[in-house]
Design an enzyme around this catalytic site. Structure first.
Site, PDB file in Angstrom:
ATOM      1  NE  ARG A   1      37.974  45.089  29.049  1.00 41.13           N
ATOM      2  CZ  ARG A   1      36.747  44.686  29.267  1.00 41.13           C
ATOM      3  NH1 ARG A   1      36.418  44.184  30.442  1.00 41.13           N
ATOM      4  NH2 ARG A   1      35.820  44.788  28.342  1.00 41.13           N
ATOM      5  CB  VAL A   2      43.138  40.571  34.303  1.00 39.47           C
ATOM      6  CG1 VAL A   2      42.560  41.919  34.656  1.00 39.47           C
ATOM      7  CG2 VAL A   2      42.079  39.494  34.387  1.00 39.47           C
TER       8      VAL A   2
END
Ligand code: ATP
Ligand code: MG
Length: 685
Positions: free
Chosen positions: A546-547
């Site tokens: 997600r990052v």
């Protein structure tokens, strides 16, 4: 007794001050007091008016007291006129003396003389209750039968057997007839009560921080008698150590960390005032230790280390920054599609034997020369498995920057429980001084199970899947400690790769869902992929970071942009292709491309690929060169192509390795070079 001894004590005191001999008076009178306090005969002799001062003086010749003090004392005694209060005079003098030191002077009565240490402990205990310093004399009182009684000012603490017996008597009298008429029940009852005296006795004679074991089983001990302890406090029980888990009103539940054999019911427990700590420092690199920092590798004790508590607060919001640098795993399938950034928490999840550990170990190997400190925490694994991993890390030269924290399947559940926190504390030391850290928790399913075992043994209420209610917090407080620190805080980072094992791919079970929700993404491994030879068996559809893409290199982003989609389309049409040959050109192309890509992304263990090489291979994929090779030759082609590129065009490689961008110029050169190499390769076939 109406004579006011205080008046005489005051006079004695003033005299001592006047002669500037207060200390001398105090020490001599205290000696006399001690002699009288426990010698009943002497005491009676002194308090009797049948004997003269001269007789009494002769009696204490052996004590070799200062003659001046003795004379003055007896002058006072004579002034009181031979009443039975001579020891009271000393008591009053000492009360005066200690009040000057802001201490309350009191008496502890006992049948046997207490040791100085015991008296000190009692003084401490009473002082903490009165919130004043206390000085105690120890006086004989045979009436007590056993135990002690403390009198300070107007306060009495009565833990004498006499009082206990009295209580017992009242208790028995008030008990229902059932018990009174049943001799077995009665004797049981009395025995229980008497056991209680022993406990109370130990309790009072020691202090707030000393107690004793009331029960021990399965690595769990219950302790009575400690009134002051904190959560996670370290307890010492002879050679054994334990950690406080449950704090209850009358009882402390603790878990043994080592020395299980040395503990039995009744063992004395001391609270150390410290929480559980582990050694941290550079000396930890290259070492294999257990969860409390004891070396397991036979390389001797740890030198030049400091200690850090295993539990620490996670960095706050303001102390963090978002991930900005990639942490390269060296695994193409991950670095391209599920990139991990420094400071990220990426879960590795899959069934047993799907290559979870392999991904973590490869990532550690890939940190060689990249100045990342690595910590591998093995929880609940077989010793032989961990030994193999350590051997591999050693052989590949990775131990020089790695610490292995090991709590094996046969270790106490408490050690398995604290191992990840211990590893994290070691990582934090490096992170807080500005270093980059990679920590692997292998695995948190077994960690949760160890914690469940402990919790059930500690009689905490079980919840879903019998895990205790705080199992979510167990992992969230652990993983929150991984971070990319702000520049103000030194800019260090700790990247976490927790591993979770699923059962039959069920990622919606309790622990998997918990950890998925805490982490910044997951790498999902599939048994079918693994068994069909697609290794690493990463399911690109269910895996996500997600990052991490924020930290991905520009060049990598460019060449990997469509990979996930390509694979998804491939999977979708794959089923059709099995029905026959009449596929349209587009579908054939998708299948062809997908199968080549899958082949390209396969990677054996222990062979990380440098990021510039990954970029070049994926570039070749993007430009269609890979697709133009026979599927079974893809790996061979990739290897040879890279080899040739390295030897013939080192400047292109260097450019990509240094800047990690593919500008137009590089694009042109690279395309040309790979084109030529590919032609030659095809011609050689
Ligand atoms: P467990 O559930 O037992 O912990 P795991 O999921 O951690 O297993 P590994 O121990 O990493 O799995 O790998 C299982 C087996 O597969 C090992 O024998 C390992 O050598 C092999 N293996 C793992 N990854 C690869 C790979 N990329 N290529 C070939 N073999 C691999
Ligand atoms: Mg494993």
């Amino acid at each position: 007794m109406s004579i006011d001894t205080k008046k005489y004590a005051q006079e004695l005191y003033d005299l001592a001050i006047h002669d500037n001999k207060l200390e001398l008076y105090r020490s001599e009178l205290e000696k006399l007091n001690d002699a009288l306090n426990f010698d009943i005969e002497l005491n009676n002799y002194f308090n009797s008016s049948n004997y003269s001062s001269a007789d009494k003086k002769a009696k204490i010749n052996d004590l070799k007291l200062n003659s001046e003090v003795v004379s003055t004392y007896f002058v006072m005694v004579d002034a009181i006129n031979k009443t039975h209060i001579e020891t009271q005079l000393i008591h009053d003098f000492l009360t005066k003396y200690y009040s000057r030191e802001k201490k309350i002077f009191g008496t502890v009565y006992s049948v046997r003389k207490l040791t100085d240490k015991a008296i000190k402990d009692i003084e401490k205990a009473i002082a903490s209750q009165l919130e004043r310093e206390v000085k105690l004399e120890n006086k004989y009182d045979g009436d007590l039968i056993g135990g002690i009684k403390v009198v300070v000012n107007n306060n009495i603490w009565d833990a004498s057997y006499k009082t206990r017996l009295k209580d017992l008597r009242n208790d028995l009298l008030s008990d229902d007839k059932e018990i009174r008429n049943d001799s077995v029940a009665m004797s049981k009852h009395i025995k229980a009560q008497i056991d209680d005296y022993e406990k109370i006795n130990v309790n009072v004679e020691s202090s707030d921080t000393v107690g004793y074991v009331t029960s021990v089983a399965d690595g769990i001990i219950n302790i009575s008698g400690i009134n002051k302890a904190m959560a996670s406090e370290l307890l010492s029980i002879g050679d054994a150590t334990a950690m406080v888990m449950n704090l209850e009103e009358e009882n402390i539940g603790a878990v043994l960390l080592d020395g299980e054999e040395a503990v039995s019911e009744g063992s004395v427990v001391k609270a150390t005032g410290r929480v559980v700590e582990v050694p941290v420092g550079d000396a930890l690199l290259g070492r294999v230790i257990n969860a409390i920092g004891t070396p397991l590798d036979g390389k001797g004790s740890l030198k030049n280390v400091t200690y850090a508590p295993i539990e620490a607060n996670a960095p706050g919001v303001l102390d963090r920054q978002s991930v900005s640098e990639p942490l390269e795993t060296g695994l193409m399938v991950i670095d391209s599609m599920i990139p991990i950034g420094k400071g990220q928490r990426e879960l590795i999840i899959g069934d047993r034997q799907t290559g979870k550990t392999a991904i973590a170990v490869d990532t550690i190997l890939n940190q060689h020369g990249k100045n990342v400190k690595c910590i591998y925490v093995a929880i609940g694994q077989k010793n032989s498995t961990v030994a193999q991993i350590v051997k591999r890390l050693t052989d590949e030269g990775a131990m020089s920057y790695t610490t292995v924290v090991m709590a094996g399947a046969s270790d106490l559940p408490a050690l398995q429980y604290i191992a990840p926190y211990a590893g994290t504390a070691i990582g934090e030391y490096f992170m807080n001084r500005g270093d980059d850290v990679l920590i692997v928790y292998d695995d948190l399913s077994k960690h949760a199970v160890a914690y469940r075992t402990l919790s059930l043994l500690l009689r905490r209420p079980p919840g879903r899947e019998a895990y205790p209610g705080d199992v979510f917090y167990l992992h969230s407080r652990l993983l929150e400690r991984s971070a990319k620190l702000s520049e103000d805080k030194g800019g260090g980072s700790m990247t976490a790769l927790p591993i979770v094992e699923t059962l039959a791919g069920d990622i919606s079970a309790y622990i998997p869902t918990n950890v998925i929700s805490i982490t910044d993404g997951q790498i999902f491994l599939q048994t079918e992929l693994f068994n069909s030879g697609n290794r690493p068996a990463v399911d690109s559809g269910l895996s996500v970071s997600r990052v991490g893409s924020a930290a991905q290199y520009k060049a990598m982003k460019k060449v990997s942009a469509s990979l996930k989609l390509d694979l998804a389309q491939y999977q979708e049409v794959l089923a059709f292709s099995q029905f026959g040959s009449d596929l349209d050109a587009n579908t054939r192309k998708t299948i062809n491309h997908g199968s080549h890509l899958i082949e390209l992304l396969k990677q054996p263990q222990y062979s990380p690929v440098a990021v510039e090489d990954q970029i070049i291979l994926l570039y070749a994929n993007q430009k269609g060169y890979i697709d133009s090779i026979a599927v079974e030759d893809v790996k061979d082609y990739a290897k040879k192509m890279l080899l040739e590129l390295h030897s013939t065009y080192p400047e292109i490689i260097k450019e990509i390795a240094d800047n990690k961008v593919i500008n137009n110029e590089i694009d042109e050169q690279l395309n040309g070079a790979i084109g030529q190499i590919t032609e030659r390769y095809k011609a050689s076939k």
